[in-house]
Write a protein that holds these residues in place. Structure first.
Motif, PDB file in Angstrom:
ATOM      1  N   TYR A 136      -9.947  -6.020  -5.731  1.00  0.00           N
ATOM      2  CA  TYR A 136      -9.743  -5.464  -7.068  1.00  0.00           C
ATOM      3  C   TYR A 136      -8.464  -6.050  -7.669  1.00  0.00           C
ATOM      4  O   TYR A 136      -7.565  -5.320  -8.091  1.00  0.00           O
ATOM      5  CB  TYR A 136      -9.669  -3.941  -6.993  1.00  0.00           C
ATOM      6  CG  TYR A 136     -10.854  -3.327  -6.309  1.00  0.00           C
ATOM      7  CD1 TYR A 136     -12.068  -3.226  -6.970  1.00  0.00           C
ATOM      8  CD2 TYR A 136     -10.775  -2.887  -4.995  1.00  0.00           C
ATOM      9  CE1 TYR A 136     -13.178  -2.678  -6.343  1.00  0.00           C
ATOM     10  CE2 TYR A 136     -11.878  -2.341  -4.357  1.00  0.00           C
ATOM     11  CZ  TYR A 136     -13.064  -2.240  -5.035  1.00  0.00           C
ATOM     12  OH  TYR A 136     -14.166  -1.698  -4.412  1.00  0.00           O
ATOM     13  N   VAL A 138      -7.331   0.042  -5.091  1.00  0.00           N
ATOM     14  CA  VAL A 138      -6.314  -1.000  -4.893  1.00  0.00           C
ATOM     15  C   VAL A 138      -5.619  -0.817  -3.549  1.00  0.00           C
ATOM     16  O   VAL A 138      -5.327  -1.797  -2.863  1.00  0.00           O
ATOM     17  CB  VAL A 138      -5.302  -0.999  -6.059  1.00  0.00           C
ATOM     18  CG1 VAL A 138      -4.138  -1.927  -5.779  1.00  0.00           C
ATOM     19  CG2 VAL A 138      -5.991  -1.393  -7.351  1.00  0.00           C
ATOM     20  N   ARG A 155       0.837  -1.217   0.000  1.00  0.00           N
ATOM     21  CA  ARG A 155       0.000   0.000   0.000  1.00  0.00           C
ATOM     22  C   ARG A 155       0.863   1.254   0.000  1.00  0.00           C
ATOM     23  O   ARG A 155       0.566   2.239  -0.684  1.00  0.00           O
ATOM     24  CB  ARG A 155      -0.921  -0.015   1.221  1.00  0.00           C
ATOM     25  CG  ARG A 155      -2.054  -1.000   1.076  1.00  0.00           C
ATOM     26  CD  ARG A 155      -2.905  -1.060   2.316  1.00  0.00           C
ATOM     27  NE  ARG A 155      -4.109  -1.847   2.067  1.00  0.00           N
ATOM     28  CZ  ARG A 155      -4.730  -2.556   2.979  1.00  0.00           C
ATOM     29  NH1 ARG A 155      -4.286  -2.596   4.222  1.00  0.00           N
ATOM     30  NH2 ARG A 155      -5.815  -3.230   2.676  1.00  0.00           N
ATOM     31  N   ILE A 195      -7.213  -4.937 -11.159  1.00  0.00           N
ATOM     32  CA  ILE A 195      -6.653  -3.577 -11.157  1.00  0.00           C
ATOM     33  C   ILE A 195      -5.313  -3.568 -10.431  1.00  0.00           C
ATOM     34  O   ILE A 195      -4.408  -2.822 -10.783  1.00  0.00           O
ATOM     35  CB  ILE A 195      -7.650  -2.582 -10.527  1.00  0.00           C
ATOM     36  CG1 ILE A 195      -8.938  -2.578 -11.337  1.00  0.00           C
ATOM     37  CG2 ILE A 195      -7.064  -1.182 -10.502  1.00  0.00           C
ATOM     38  CD1 ILE A 195     -10.040  -1.728 -10.725  1.00  0.00           C
ATOM     39  N   THR A 196      -5.163  -4.429  -9.428  1.00  0.00           N
ATOM     40  CA  THR A 196      -3.880  -4.539  -8.740  1.00  0.00           C
ATOM     41  C   THR A 196      -2.789  -4.960  -9.718  1.00  0.00           C
ATOM     42  O   THR A 196      -1.720  -4.343  -9.783  1.00  0.00           O
ATOM     43  CB  THR A 196      -3.982  -5.554  -7.588  1.00  0.00           C
ATOM     44  OG1 THR A 196      -4.995  -5.131  -6.683  1.00  0.00           O
ATOM     45  CG2 THR A 196      -2.666  -5.704  -6.866  1.00  0.00           C
ATOM     46  N   TYR A 225      -5.613   3.614  -8.475  1.00  0.00           N
ATOM     47  CA  TYR A 225      -4.767   3.185  -7.356  1.00  0.00           C
ATOM     48  C   TYR A 225      -5.541   3.221  -6.039  1.00  0.00           C
ATOM     49  O   TYR A 225      -5.239   2.466  -5.119  1.00  0.00           O
ATOM     50  CB  TYR A 225      -3.553   4.086  -7.204  1.00  0.00           C
ATOM     51  CG  TYR A 225      -2.486   3.935  -8.250  1.00  0.00           C
ATOM     52  CD1 TYR A 225      -2.706   3.249  -9.432  1.00  0.00           C
ATOM     53  CD2 TYR A 225      -1.245   4.486  -8.054  1.00  0.00           C
ATOM     54  CE1 TYR A 225      -1.714   3.128 -10.382  1.00  0.00           C
ATOM     55  CE2 TYR A 225      -0.238   4.359  -8.992  1.00  0.00           C
ATOM     56  CZ  TYR A 225      -0.485   3.683 -10.153  1.00  0.00           C
ATOM     57  OH  TYR A 225       0.502   3.563 -11.080  1.00  0.00           O
ATOM     58  N   PRO A 264      -6.494  -4.643  -2.217  1.00  0.00           N
ATOM     59  CA  PRO A 264      -5.917  -5.187  -3.447  1.00  0.00           C
ATOM     60  C   PRO A 264      -6.477  -6.546  -3.837  1.00  0.00           C
ATOM     61  O   PRO A 264      -6.433  -6.919  -5.009  1.00  0.00           O
ATOM     62  CB  PRO A 264      -4.416  -5.280  -3.138  1.00  0.00           C
ATOM     63  CG  PRO A 264      -4.308  -5.249  -1.671  1.00  0.00           C
ATOM     64  CD  PRO A 264      -5.506  -4.496  -1.161  1.00  0.00           C
ATOM     65  N   LEU A 320       2.215   1.758  -3.493  1.00  0.00           N
ATOM     66  CA  LEU A 320       1.189   2.314  -4.377  1.00  0.00           C
ATOM     67  C   LEU A 320       1.005   3.806  -4.124  1.00  0.00           C
ATOM     68  O   LEU A 320       0.843   4.594  -5.055  1.00  0.00           O
ATOM     69  CB  LEU A 320      -0.134   1.583  -4.191  1.00  0.00           C
ATOM     70  CG  LEU A 320      -0.235   0.220  -4.852  1.00  0.00           C
ATOM     71  CD1 LEU A 320      -1.549  -0.456  -4.472  1.00  0.00           C
ATOM     72  CD2 LEU A 320      -0.136   0.328  -6.362  1.00  0.00           C
TER      73      LEU A 320
END
Length: 137
Positions: free
Chosen positions: A74, A67, A11, A77-78, A64, A71, A14
């Protein structure tokens, strides 16, 4: 019993990517000439390409947020967040080496390739630990 430390690190990575993208799209949208000077893109007569790219990057960066929250929920998308950054870095590197991109793009290539590689490694650890909300890890 997993500690889910990798999830917290993922995280954070990201969020770092979000900040790096913002460092590009904010000046790219509102002061494209300044951005051209920072990265040695060369001065062009068509600054609208930077504004257009910046707007697209805002849209990509918005993905983001879910995610970072979850995560596993999704997961596509991750993968896309990590793989997309790697693809962008590869394109920039390929462009500098073989398509006469300005040398300033190399900074973007190295940044994206480095961050996405670290994100991929940490994502692998996150997936090994499993979903903390699943209750059966």
């Amino acid at each position: 019993m997993p500690t889910y430390r990798a999830l917290a690190i993922f995280r954070g990575l990201l969020f770092l990517g979000l900040l790096l993208n913002a460092a590009f799209f904010v000046p790219g949208l509102f002061a494209p000439r300044v951005l051209e000077g920072w990265f040695d893109f060369g001065i062009t007569n068509t600054v609208h390409w930077l504004q257009n790219v910046s707007l697209l990057l805002i849209i990509v960066t918005a993905m983001y947020i879910p995610v970072m929250r979850d995560p596993f929920r999704y997961i596509f998308i991750t993968y896309l967040a990590v793989g997309g950054r790697f693809a962008a870095g590869t394109l920039f590197l390929w462009g500098v080496w073989f398509m006469d991109y300005p040398q300033g793009v190399m900074t973007l290539a190295l940044g994206d390739l480095t961050l996405s590689s670290v994100q991929a490694f940490v994502l692998y650890r996150v997936l090994q630990d499993g979903d903390p909300d699943a209750g059966w890890s």
